[in-house]
Scaffold this motif. Sequence first.
Motif, PDB file in Angstrom:
ATOM      1  N   LYS A  16       0.836  -1.200   0.000  1.00  0.00           N
ATOM      2  CA  LYS A  16       0.000   0.000   0.000  1.00  0.00           C
ATOM      3  C   LYS A  16       0.874   1.254   0.000  1.00  0.00           C
ATOM      4  CE  LYS A  16      -4.272  -0.681   1.930  1.00  0.00           C
ATOM      5  NZ  LYS A  16      -5.327  -0.622   2.916  1.00  0.00           N
ATOM      6  N   LYS A  17       1.891   1.253   0.867  1.00  0.00           N
ATOM      7  CA  LYS A  17       2.796   2.412   0.949  1.00  0.00           C
ATOM      8  C   LYS A  17       3.506   2.634  -0.379  1.00  0.00           C
ATOM      9  CE  LYS A  17       3.662   2.502   5.887  1.00  0.00           C
ATOM     10  NZ  LYS A  17       4.433   1.884   6.948  1.00  0.00           N
ATOM     11  N   LYS A  18       3.880   1.538  -1.045  1.00  0.00           N
ATOM     12  CA  LYS A  18       4.564   1.620  -2.331  1.00  0.00           C
ATOM     13  C   LYS A  18       3.654   2.264  -3.384  1.00  0.00           C
ATOM     14  CE  LYS A  18       6.509  -1.480  -5.667  1.00  0.00           C
ATOM     15  NZ  LYS A  18       6.682  -2.860  -6.023  1.00  0.00           N
ATOM     16  N   GLU A  19       2.392   1.822  -3.432  1.00  0.00           N
ATOM     17  CA  GLU A  19       1.423   2.389  -4.381  1.00  0.00           C
ATOM     18  C   GLU A  19       1.166   3.867  -4.080  1.00  0.00           C
ATOM     19  OE1 GLU A  19      -0.261   1.454  -7.258  1.00  0.00           O
ATOM     20  OE2 GLU A  19       1.120  -0.228  -7.188  1.00  0.00           O
ATOM     21  N   ILE A  20       1.032   4.185  -2.798  1.00  0.00           N
ATOM     22  CA  ILE A  20       0.783   5.575  -2.395  1.00  0.00           C
ATOM     23  C   ILE A  20       1.974   6.447  -2.784  1.00  0.00           C
ATOM     24  CG2 ILE A  20       0.565   7.100  -0.374  1.00  0.00           C
ATOM     25  CD1 ILE A  20      -1.243   4.889   0.873  1.00  0.00           C
ATOM     26  N   LYS A  21       3.181   5.940  -2.536  1.00  0.00           N
ATOM     27  CA  LYS A  21       4.388   6.708  -2.869  1.00  0.00           C
ATOM     28  C   LYS A  21       4.496   6.906  -4.377  1.00  0.00           C
ATOM     29  CE  LYS A  21       9.312   6.953  -2.031  1.00  0.00           C
ATOM     30  NZ  LYS A  21      10.522   6.296  -1.594  1.00  0.00           N
ATOM     31  N   LYS A  22       4.169   5.870  -5.140  1.00  0.00           N
ATOM     32  CA  LYS A  22       4.274   5.924  -6.601  1.00  0.00           C
ATOM     33  C   LYS A  22       3.254   6.893  -7.203  1.00  0.00           C
ATOM     34  CE  LYS A  22       2.956   2.451  -9.299  1.00  0.00           C
ATOM     35  NZ  LYS A  22       2.918   1.075  -9.800  1.00  0.00           N
ATOM     36  N   THR A  23       2.020   6.834  -6.717  1.00  0.00           N
ATOM     37  CA  THR A  23       0.953   7.643  -7.301  1.00  0.00           C
ATOM     38  C   THR A  23       0.830   9.006  -6.619  1.00  0.00           C
ATOM     39  OG1 THR A  23      -0.214   5.596  -7.784  1.00  0.00           O
ATOM     40  CG2 THR A  23      -1.478   7.621  -7.980  1.00  0.00           C
ATOM     41  N   ASN A  24       0.810   9.001  -5.291  1.00  0.00           N
ATOM     42  CA  ASN A  24       0.754  10.211  -4.472  1.00  0.00           C
ATOM     43  C   ASN A  24      -0.319  11.197  -4.918  1.00  0.00           C
ATOM     44  OD1 ASN A  24       1.450  11.965  -2.408  1.00  0.00           O
ATOM     45  ND2 ASN A  24       2.990  13.011  -3.642  1.00  0.00           N
ATOM     46  N   GLY A  25      -1.565  10.741  -4.920  1.00  0.00           N
ATOM     47  CA  GLY A  25      -2.634  11.655  -5.272  1.00  0.00           C
ATOM     48  C   GLY A  25      -4.010  11.045  -5.131  1.00  0.00           C
ATOM     49  N   ILE A  26      -5.007  11.880  -5.388  1.00  0.00           N
ATOM     50  CA  ILE A  26      -6.401  11.477  -5.239  1.00  0.00           C
ATOM     51  C   ILE A  26      -7.141  11.730  -6.550  1.00  0.00           C
ATOM     52  CG2 ILE A  26      -8.570  11.952  -4.016  1.00  0.00           C
ATOM     53  CD1 ILE A  26      -6.812  12.798  -1.604  1.00  0.00           C
ATOM     54  N   PHE A  27      -7.826  10.681  -7.032  1.00  0.00           N
ATOM     55  CA  PHE A  27      -8.665  10.775  -8.226  1.00  0.00           C
ATOM     56  C   PHE A  27     -10.118  10.798  -7.770  1.00  0.00           C
ATOM     57  CE2 PHE A  27      -5.041   8.064  -9.312  1.00  0.00           C
ATOM     58  CZ  PHE A  27      -4.561   8.632 -10.489  1.00  0.00           C
ATOM     59  N   GLU A  28     -10.895  11.752  -8.267  1.00  0.00           N
ATOM     60  CA  GLU A  28     -12.331  11.739  -8.018  1.00  0.00           C
ATOM     61  C   GLU A  28     -12.981  11.414  -9.361  1.00  0.00           C
ATOM     62  OE1 GLU A  28     -14.496  14.585  -5.269  1.00  0.00           O
ATOM     63  OE2 GLU A  28     -15.218  15.244  -7.239  1.00  0.00           O
ATOM     64  N   LEU A  29     -13.775  10.355  -9.385  1.00  0.00           N
ATOM     65  CA  LEU A  29     -14.430   9.923 -10.619  1.00  0.00           C
ATOM     66  C   LEU A  29     -15.903  10.298 -10.566  1.00  0.00           C
ATOM     67  CD1 LEU A  29     -12.967   6.298 -10.726  1.00  0.00           C
ATOM     68  CD2 LEU A  29     -12.080   8.299 -11.900  1.00  0.00           C
ATOM     69  N   ARG A  30     -16.341  11.058 -11.550  1.00  0.00           N
ATOM     70  CA  ARG A  30     -17.763  11.405 -11.672  1.00  0.00           C
ATOM     71  C   ARG A  30     -18.260  10.723 -12.943  1.00  0.00           C
ATOM     72  NH1 ARG A  30     -19.808  15.853  -8.778  1.00  0.00           N
ATOM     73  NH2 ARG A  30     -18.312  16.517  -7.211  1.00  0.00           N
ATOM     74  N   ILE A  31     -19.051   9.677 -12.731  1.00  0.00           N
ATOM     75  CA  ILE A  31     -19.472   8.815 -13.833  1.00  0.00           C
ATOM     76  C   ILE A  31     -20.974   8.942 -14.068  1.00  0.00           C
ATOM     77  CG2 ILE A  31     -19.480   6.431 -14.683  1.00  0.00           C
ATOM     78  CD1 ILE A  31     -16.633   7.323 -14.068  1.00  0.00           C
ATOM     79  N   LYS A  32     -21.345   9.124 -15.336  1.00  0.00           N
ATOM     80  CA  LYS A  32     -22.767   9.177 -15.704  1.00  0.00           C
ATOM     81  C   LYS A  32     -23.123   7.885 -16.415  1.00  0.00           C
ATOM     82  CE  LYS A  32     -24.603  13.708 -15.898  1.00  0.00           C
ATOM     83  NZ  LYS A  32     -24.023  14.982 -16.014  1.00  0.00           N
ATOM     84  N   ASN A  33     -24.255   7.284 -16.007  1.00  0.00           N
ATOM     85  CA  ASN A  33     -24.696   6.046 -16.677  1.00  0.00           C
ATOM     86  C   ASN A  33     -25.641   6.385 -17.836  1.00  0.00           C
ATOM     87  OD1 ASN A  33     -27.202   6.542 -15.505  1.00  0.00           O
ATOM     88  ND2 ASN A  33     -27.147   4.787 -14.154  1.00  0.00           N
ATOM     89  N   ALA A  34     -26.137   5.351 -18.495  1.00  0.00           N
ATOM     90  CA  ALA A  34     -26.997   5.531 -19.676  1.00  0.00           C
ATOM     91  C   ALA A  34     -28.267   6.326 -19.365  1.00  0.00           C
ATOM     92  CB  ALA A  34     -27.356   4.168 -20.255  1.00  0.00           C
ATOM     93  N   GLU A  35     -28.754   6.230 -18.124  1.00  0.00           N
ATOM     94  CA  GLU A  35     -29.973   6.971 -17.745  1.00  0.00           C
ATOM     95  C   GLU A  35     -29.678   8.421 -17.376  1.00  0.00           C
ATOM     96  OE1 GLU A  35     -29.988   3.596 -15.491  1.00  0.00           O
ATOM     97  OE2 GLU A  35     -30.138   3.098 -17.609  1.00  0.00           O
ATOM     98  N   GLY A  36     -28.397   8.793 -17.396  1.00  0.00           N
ATOM     99  CA  GLY A  36     -28.022  10.163 -17.065  1.00  0.00           C
ATOM    100  C   GLY A  36     -27.811  10.402 -15.577  1.00  0.00           C
TER     101      GLY A  36
END
Length: 129
Positions: free
Chosen positions: A30-50
């Motif tokens: 986990k620490k390795k992944e955090i060190k490698k990426t070091n950030g936060i992604f926020e995903l806003r996803i719309k489905n077929a119904e909107g």
Amino acid sequence: MSDVKVEGFKTSNTLAALAQVFESYSEEEKKKEIKKTNGIFELRIKNAEGKEAIWTIDLKTSGSIYKGQAKSKPNVTLLMSDDTFQQLADGKLDGQKAFLTGKLKTKGNMMFATKLDGVLKATKTKAKL
């Protein structure tokens, strides 16, 4: 396991599998992944119904995926359709191509958004998606 599934979104199945991979990581991984990426992604996803659903991939503090807005300021917010995310996760669509064709929109650090592909690929092999 944190509940990341949202009815009517294919994205939620993919993110649930990725969340399981994150949860199976040892503290060191986990620490390795955090060190490698070091950030936060926020995903806003719309489905077929909107309808819109929001997920956060936190690879800055907790190394987790959860439903809802980022608890602290995300490095980048990605806006796309359910199908577009699925194609990105499956490796059928390139992130840059999605951005250039308008299928993917970003708010925040656009260059950081390119790291999502690496995160998806690294965890996809473990998740067996």
